[in-house]
Enzyme design. Structure first.
Site, PDB file in Angstrom:
ATOM      1  N   HIS A   1       0.865  -1.205   0.000  1.00  0.00           N
ATOM      2  CA  HIS A   1       0.000   0.000   0.000  1.00  0.00           C
ATOM      3  C   HIS A   1       0.891   1.241   0.000  1.00  0.00           C
ATOM      4  O   HIS A   1       1.483   1.582   1.019  1.00  0.00           O
ATOM      5  CB  HIS A   1      -0.896   0.016   1.248  1.00  0.00           C
ATOM      6  CG  HIS A   1      -1.828   1.182   1.313  1.00  0.00           C
ATOM      7  ND1 HIS A   1      -3.186   1.043   1.501  1.00  0.00           N
ATOM      8  CD2 HIS A   1      -1.630   2.516   1.215  1.00  0.00           C
ATOM      9  CE1 HIS A   1      -3.767   2.234   1.505  1.00  0.00           C
ATOM     10  NE2 HIS A   1      -2.821   3.157   1.337  1.00  0.00           N
TER      11      HIS A   1
ATOM     12  N   HIS B   1       1.375   5.437  -1.784  1.00  0.00           N
ATOM     13  CA  HIS B   1       0.976   6.553  -2.646  1.00  0.00           C
ATOM     14  C   HIS B   1       2.239   7.108  -3.281  1.00  0.00           C
ATOM     15  O   HIS B   1       3.055   7.728  -2.588  1.00  0.00           O
ATOM     16  CB  HIS B   1       0.283   7.652  -1.822  1.00  0.00           C
ATOM     17  CG  HIS B   1      -0.937   7.162  -1.113  1.00  0.00           C
ATOM     18  ND1 HIS B   1      -2.201   7.274  -1.643  1.00  0.00           N
ATOM     19  CD2 HIS B   1      -1.082   6.518   0.064  1.00  0.00           C
ATOM     20  CE1 HIS B   1      -3.084   6.732  -0.814  1.00  0.00           C
ATOM     21  NE2 HIS B   1      -2.429   6.263   0.231  1.00  0.00           N
TER      22      HIS B   1
ATOM     23  N   ARG C   1       2.127   9.175  -5.926  1.00  0.00           N
ATOM     24  CA  ARG C   1       1.818  10.493  -6.517  1.00  0.00           C
ATOM     25  C   ARG C   1       2.178  10.523  -8.004  1.00  0.00           C
ATOM     26  O   ARG C   1       2.356   9.508  -8.628  1.00  0.00           O
ATOM     27  CB  ARG C   1       2.531  11.630  -5.756  1.00  0.00           C
ATOM     28  CG  ARG C   1       2.346  11.608  -4.239  1.00  0.00           C
ATOM     29  CD  ARG C   1       0.894  11.669  -3.819  1.00  0.00           C
ATOM     30  NE  ARG C   1       0.765  11.976  -2.389  1.00  0.00           N
ATOM     31  CZ  ARG C   1      -0.252  11.599  -1.642  1.00  0.00           C
ATOM     32  NH1 ARG C   1      -1.245  10.893  -2.139  1.00  0.00           N
ATOM     33  NH2 ARG C   1      -0.320  11.946  -0.375  1.00  0.00           N
TER      34      ARG C   1
ATOM     35  N   ASN D   1      -5.356   7.184  -6.025  1.00  0.00           N
ATOM     36  CA  ASN D   1      -6.043   8.448  -5.697  1.00  0.00           C
ATOM     37  C   ASN D   1      -5.296   9.674  -6.235  1.00  0.00           C
ATOM     38  O   ASN D   1      -4.941  10.583  -5.505  1.00  0.00           O
ATOM     39  CB  ASN D   1      -6.303   8.568  -4.180  1.00  0.00           C
ATOM     40  CG  ASN D   1      -5.038   8.615  -3.348  1.00  0.00           C
ATOM     41  OD1 ASN D   1      -4.017   8.066  -3.723  1.00  0.00           O
ATOM     42  ND2 ASN D   1      -5.105   9.287  -2.206  1.00  0.00           N
TER      43      ASN D   1
ATOM     44  N   LYS E   1      -9.582  -0.382  -5.341  1.00  0.00           N
ATOM     45  CA  LYS E   1      -9.526   0.340  -4.075  1.00  0.00           C
ATOM     46  C   LYS E   1     -10.862   1.020  -3.784  1.00  0.00           C
ATOM     47  O   LYS E   1     -11.371   1.764  -4.613  1.00  0.00           O
ATOM     48  CB  LYS E   1      -8.415   1.400  -4.151  1.00  0.00           C
ATOM     49  CG  LYS E   1      -8.298   2.284  -2.927  1.00  0.00           C
ATOM     50  CD  LYS E   1      -7.813   1.496  -1.712  1.00  0.00           C
ATOM     51  CE  LYS E   1      -7.978   2.298  -0.429  1.00  0.00           C
ATOM     52  NZ  LYS E   1      -6.726   2.773   0.111  1.00  0.00           N
TER      53      LYS E   1
ATOM     54  N   HIS F   1     -10.345   1.252   2.285  1.00  0.00           N
ATOM     55  CA  HIS F   1     -10.096   2.303   3.285  1.00  0.00           C
ATOM     56  C   HIS F   1     -11.278   2.238   4.238  1.00  0.00           C
ATOM     57  O   HIS F   1     -12.367   2.710   3.919  1.00  0.00           O
ATOM     58  CB  HIS F   1      -9.979   3.681   2.624  1.00  0.00           C
ATOM     59  CG  HIS F   1      -9.658   4.751   3.621  1.00  0.00           C
ATOM     60  ND1 HIS F   1      -8.425   5.382   3.682  1.00  0.00           N
ATOM     61  CD2 HIS F   1     -10.384   5.281   4.639  1.00  0.00           C
ATOM     62  CE1 HIS F   1      -8.424   6.239   4.690  1.00  0.00           C
ATOM     63  NE2 HIS F   1      -9.600   6.215   5.274  1.00  0.00           N
TER      64      HIS F   1
ATOM     65  N   HIS G   1      -4.332  -0.450   6.174  1.00  0.00           N
ATOM     66  CA  HIS G   1      -3.816   0.389   7.269  1.00  0.00           C
ATOM     67  C   HIS G   1      -4.723   0.377   8.514  1.00  0.00           C
ATOM     68  O   HIS G   1      -5.239   1.399   8.934  1.00  0.00           O
ATOM     69  CB  HIS G   1      -3.540   1.819   6.808  1.00  0.00           C
ATOM     70  CG  HIS G   1      -4.582   2.452   5.917  1.00  0.00           C
ATOM     71  ND1 HIS G   1      -5.905   2.490   6.236  1.00  0.00           N
ATOM     72  CD2 HIS G   1      -4.468   3.076   4.721  1.00  0.00           C
ATOM     73  CE1 HIS G   1      -6.553   3.114   5.271  1.00  0.00           C
ATOM     74  NE2 HIS G   1      -5.715   3.470   4.343  1.00  0.00           N
TER      75      HIS G   1
ATOM     76  N   LEU H   1      -4.552   9.576   7.939  1.00  0.00           N
ATOM     77  CA  LEU H   1      -5.835   8.893   8.042  1.00  0.00           C
ATOM     78  C   LEU H   1      -5.665   7.432   7.649  1.00  0.00           C
ATOM     79  O   LEU H   1      -4.943   7.152   6.692  1.00  0.00           O
ATOM     80  CB  LEU H   1      -6.878   9.570   7.140  1.00  0.00           C
ATOM     81  CG  LEU H   1      -7.364  10.922   7.675  1.00  0.00           C
ATOM     82  CD1 LEU H   1      -8.176  11.650   6.620  1.00  0.00           C
ATOM     83  CD2 LEU H   1      -8.185  10.734   8.948  1.00  0.00           C
TER      84      LEU H   1
ATOM     85  N   ASP I   1       1.574   2.754   3.519  1.00  0.00           N
ATOM     86  CA  ASP I   1       0.725   3.938   3.356  1.00  0.00           C
ATOM     87  C   ASP I   1       1.571   5.211   3.316  1.00  0.00           C
ATOM     88  O   ASP I   1       1.145   6.269   3.774  1.00  0.00           O
ATOM     89  CB  ASP I   1      -0.348   4.037   4.443  1.00  0.00           C
ATOM     90  CG  ASP I   1      -1.464   5.022   4.060  1.00  0.00           C
ATOM     91  OD1 ASP I   1      -1.576   5.364   2.878  1.00  0.00           O
ATOM     92  OD2 ASP I   1      -2.191   5.458   4.964  1.00  0.00           O
TER      93      ASP I   1
ATOM     94  N   HIS J   1       3.250  14.668   1.272  1.00  0.00           N
ATOM     95  CA  HIS J   1       2.689  15.989   0.970  1.00  0.00           C
ATOM     96  C   HIS J   1       3.811  16.995   1.181  1.00  0.00           C
ATOM     97  O   HIS J   1       4.651  16.800   2.072  1.00  0.00           O
ATOM     98  CB  HIS J   1       1.534  16.334   1.922  1.00  0.00           C
ATOM     99  CG  HIS J   1       0.325  15.464   1.758  1.00  0.00           C
ATOM    100  ND1 HIS J   1      -0.641  15.681   0.801  1.00  0.00           N
ATOM    101  CD2 HIS J   1      -0.069  14.359   2.440  1.00  0.00           C
ATOM    102  CE1 HIS J   1      -1.589  14.769   0.898  1.00  0.00           C
ATOM    103  NE2 HIS J   1      -1.265  13.939   1.877  1.00  0.00           N
TER     104      HIS J   1
HETATM  105  C1  NCD Z   1      -3.457   9.335   1.980  1.00  0.00           C
HETATM  106  C2  NCD Z   1      -3.043  10.353   0.911  1.00  0.00           C
HETATM  107  O1  NCD Z   1      -2.518  11.404   1.269  1.00  0.00           O
HETATM  108  O2  NCD Z   1      -3.206  10.046  -0.281  1.00  0.00           O
HETATM  109  N1  NCD Z   1      -3.402   9.965   3.272  1.00  0.00           N
HETATM  110  C3  NCD Z   1      -3.269   9.334   4.460  1.00  0.00           C
HETATM  111  O3  NCD Z   1      -3.371   9.996   5.485  1.00  0.00           O
HETATM  112  N2  NCD Z   1      -3.012   8.061   4.534  1.00  0.00           N
HETATM  113  C4  NCD Z   1      -4.798   8.804   1.664  1.00  0.00           C
HETATM  114  C5  NCD Z   1      -5.163   7.620   2.495  1.00  0.00           C
HETATM  115  O4  NCD Z   1      -4.633   6.520   2.304  1.00  0.00           O
HETATM  116  O5  NCD Z   1      -5.998   7.777   3.387  1.00  0.00           O
HETATM  117 ZN    ZN Z   2      -3.250   5.170   1.735  1.00  0.00          ZN
END
Ligand code: NCD
Ligand code: ZN
Length: 351
Positions: free
Chosen positions: A19, A21, A23, A47, A103, A140, A178, A223, A251, A255
């Protein structure tokens, strides 16, 4: 070598991240290498804005990831479920080997989830198809109702949504992503072998107090939000138990620091740079280093029906100073464990 020298090295089958991200654009360019240097494969979250909902979009996103990471890393793509998702597209993508899983984001549960599912019944045709073809559903697991306390949203999701999905689709493969609560552990333990869960390094490492330690600390906000200590302990027990139902999923969700240090800061931790070290530290603290390889490198591929990696990686026990930040063209990203001294260091591949 002396005994103490031997005990400072840990060699395990190369792990995968189930899992992450990664980007897109310059953030992808900046962060992908930290995942690709330690993990052989990763389940890549869809996402983006707009989300990845078609085979074509997944194919081109996969190409952009591969361009950023090189060929030694295999991104496993996922399809973002919307109210209007076409089951035929999902089945086609799975059949072609483009989509590994779908997802489910409840609408507005988290970053870039405004296109998520507003009512689980809306995706029942797709769940039916996924159950038939053996395609995993990644969840999620949080309700989004404003009247439900944020710390209860995972437990209420189990009661209201997940139990029902599993009752209605008893053979559907589901990864509860998660997980953050003792209720989730109890639910996964009590379900069949088609129900598994990922656990992040950060939910194993800190509880909700970290978000408010001496002031508000946005880099600990993600989250699902971290819960109280008894839940962290339940997660640590589950991860290190040896149960095949639990596996590694970071996860990692980078950012820009400006987007987190804000009056409405984004959820998500960038933990990719020190993920493996952090998990290793947790397993060592739990006297369970012998269970790390199964959690990190075996349970995930077995659940997904994929081959185990043949390569092996080396972790060395030594003081390892984590970076304060990582640069992107748009500004810095602060990693999980920034500026802390870790007790393990990822030392590359076994030769
Ligand atoms: C994730 C994101 O920023 O894409 N943020 C997070 O807090 N984990 C989205 C997600 O998996 O909830
Ligand atoms: Zn995530």
């Amino acid at each position: 070598m002396t005994d103490s020298a031997i005990s400072t090295r840990l060699i395990i089958r190369q792990p995968d991240d189930w899992h992450v991200h990664l980007r897109d654009g310059e953030m992808l360019e900046a962060v992908a290498e930290y995942t690709a240097r330690q993990f052989a494969r990763a389940i890549v979250m869809p996402n983006l804005a707009p989300p990845v909902t078609t085979v074509d979009a997944a194919n081109s996103y996969r190409d952009r990831i591969k361009a950023a990471t090189g060929t030694n890393f295999t991104p496993l793509m996922t399809c973002y479920l919307t109210d209007n998702i076409d089951p035929a597209e999902v089945v086609l993508g799975f059949g072609k080997g483009v989509f590994t899983a779908c997802k489910l984001y409840p609408a507005n549960a988290t970053t870039n989830s405004s296109h998520g599912v507003t009512n689980i019944q809306n995706i029942y045709p797709v769940l039916e198809a996924m159950q038939r073809i053996g395609m995993p559903l990644l969840v999620h697991g949080e309700v989004t109702d404003v009247d439900i306390d944020i710390f209860d949203r995972e437990a209420v999701f189990i009661e209201r949504i997940l139990s029902k999905v599993i009752a209605d689709f008893p053979d559907l493969k589901v990864v509860f992503e998660h997980i953050t609560t003792a209720e989730a552990v109890e639910f996964v333990d009590g379900s069949g072998t088609n129900i598994a869960a990922t656990i992040t390094p950060h939910h194993l490492a800190f509880n909700r107090n970290a978000i408010f330690q001496g002031g508000i600390r946005p880099h600990y906000y993600c989250l699902p939000v971290a819960k109280r200590e008894k839940h962290r302990l339940a997660l640590r027990q589950a991860a290190t138990s040896g149960s095949e139902k639990y596996f590694l999923g970071t996860d990692s969700a980078p950012h820009l620091s400006d987007d987190k240090e804000s009056s409405c800061g984004c959820a998500g931790l960038f933990n990719a740079p020190y993920a493996l070290e952090s998990y290793t530290q947790t397993f060592e603290e739990e006297s369970a280093l012998d269970k790390l390889e199964a959690f990190a490198s075996e349970n995930g591929p077995r659940f997904y029906g994929l081959a185990l990696n043949d390569t092996r990686v080396v972790l060395e026990k030594l003081d390892n100073q984590a970076a304060k930040e990582f640069q992107t063209d748009s500004g810095p990203v602060i990693p999980f464990l920034a500026d802390e001294t870790l007790s393990w260091k990822f030392a590359g591949f076994e030769h």
